[in-house]
Design an enzyme around this catalytic site. Structure first.
Site, PDB file in Angstrom:
ATOM      1  N   ALA A  18       0.890  -1.232  -0.288  1.00  0.00           N
ATOM      2  CA  ALA A  18      -0.096  -0.114   0.318  1.00  0.00           C
ATOM      3  C   ALA A  18       0.939   1.171  -0.143  1.00  0.00           C
ATOM      4  O   ALA A  18      -0.391   2.452  -0.388  1.00  0.00           O
ATOM      5  CB  ALA A  18      -0.810   0.196   0.519  1.00  0.00           C
ATOM      6  N   LYS A  42       9.425   0.119  13.283  1.00  0.00           N
ATOM      7  CA  LYS A  42       8.254  -0.919  12.780  1.00  0.00           C
ATOM      8  C   LYS A  42       8.076  -1.847  13.701  1.00  0.00           C
ATOM      9  O   LYS A  42       8.585  -3.172  14.628  1.00  0.00           O
ATOM     10  CB  LYS A  42       9.564  -1.913  11.966  1.00  0.00           C
ATOM     11  CG  LYS A  42       8.592  -2.203  10.897  1.00  0.00           C
ATOM     12  CD  LYS A  42       8.333  -1.805  10.045  1.00  0.00           C
ATOM     13  CE  LYS A  42       7.117  -3.502   9.038  1.00  0.00           C
ATOM     14  NZ  LYS A  42       6.727  -2.407   8.108  1.00  0.00           N
ATOM     15  N   THR A  46       9.857  -8.515   8.984  1.00  0.00           N
ATOM     16  CA  THR A  46       9.766  -9.196   7.598  1.00  0.00           C
ATOM     17  C   THR A  46      10.860  -9.368   6.742  1.00  0.00           C
ATOM     18  O   THR A  46      10.877  -8.338   6.272  1.00  0.00           O
ATOM     19  CB  THR A  46       8.626 -10.723   7.882  1.00  0.00           C
ATOM     20  OG1 THR A  46       7.480 -10.185   6.694  1.00  0.00           O
ATOM     21  CG2 THR A  46       8.293 -10.931   9.370  1.00  0.00           C
ATOM     22  N   ASN A 179      -1.670   7.515  -1.277  1.00  0.00           N
ATOM     23  CA  ASN A 179      -0.420   7.437  -1.901  1.00  0.00           C
ATOM     24  C   ASN A 179      -0.198   7.524  -3.376  1.00  0.00           C
ATOM     25  O   ASN A 179      -0.851   6.850  -4.057  1.00  0.00           O
ATOM     26  CB  ASN A 179       0.112   6.183  -1.137  1.00  0.00           C
ATOM     27  CG  ASN A 179       1.407   5.854  -1.755  1.00  0.00           C
ATOM     28  OD1 ASN A 179       2.352   6.414  -2.358  1.00  0.00           O
ATOM     29  ND2 ASN A 179       1.201   4.817  -1.889  1.00  0.00           N
TER      30      ASN A 179
END
Length: 218
Positions: A18, A42, A46, A179
């Protein structure tokens, strides 16, 4: 456990791609320009085989700063190698995601800065563990949400589903961020999606601001 200062915002979005990372860095920079001290964290990173958070690195490039908390391990307190949902990444390493340690790190950072943005992993329904969804964890902390969306096809559906899930849990939507870093290839869909979501926000979440995150050279 909640932050001792009510200065933590949780950043999520419609899905993994996103644009949360760019939007987090951009909003942090915007707040810094307004005179606030700002840090980003964060929640779970991962896809970090080298033991460093690539998302935090993007935040810092956009913010134009380095933070001592990065070296202390406080801004990326949970790192996993495999680029997957946290519950799977942890299982593949035969590790347990220690969310209490994550919260302690966030509390420490929140005590040093005016504002803290905590970027999630993926969307709101991503499982952190087998028994806990991201949205459930964020709701327990009473963090207001900065939600990132875009103009690509499907964004209206994904955004409204997420907002319904937030409303059902009594969460506060602080900002809806549009965005523009990854714009839709279809200008008509892009323009109408913005119009529709802005109107929906004004009707159903009138206290929420809508921001435009511009394209940023990285």
């Amino acid at each position: 456990m909640t932050s001792p200062k009510q200065n933590v915002w949780f950043v999520s979005g419609i899905d993994t791609d996103a644009g949360k990372t760019v939007a987090t860095g951009w909003l942090a920079r915007r707040w810094m320009d307004e005179g606030f001290t700002v840090a980003t964290v964060k929640l779970v990173q991962t896809g970090a085989p080298d033991g460093r958070s690539p998302d935090i690195a993007v935040h810092r490039r956009i913010m134009g700063v380095t933070l001592p908390e990065d070296a202390e391990g406080l801004t990326a307190p949970a790192l996993f190698d495999y680029p997957a949902s946290p519950h799977l990444a942890a299982a593949m390493e035969k590790r347990t995601l220690d969310l209490q340690a994550v919260l302690r790190a966030i509390e420490t950072v929140s005590g040093r800065y005016d504002r803290v943005l905590v970027e999630g992993a993926g969307g709101l329904m991503v499982p952190l563990t087998e028994d806990l969804l991201t949205i459930e964890f964020a709701a327990r902390q009473h963090w207001p949400v900065v939600f990132v969306t875009s103009g690509r096809l499907g964004s209206i559906n994904h955004t409204l589903l997420a907002l319904e899930a937030m409303a059902a849990r009594g969460m506060r939507l602080s900002h809806l961020v549009w965005n523009e870093h990854h714009p839709s290839p279809d200008a008509a869909i892009d323009a109408d999606t913005y119009r529709y979501l802005d109107a929906w926000r004004a009707k159903h979440w009138p206290e929420t601001g809508m921001l435009r995150c511009p394209a940023i050279g990285l």
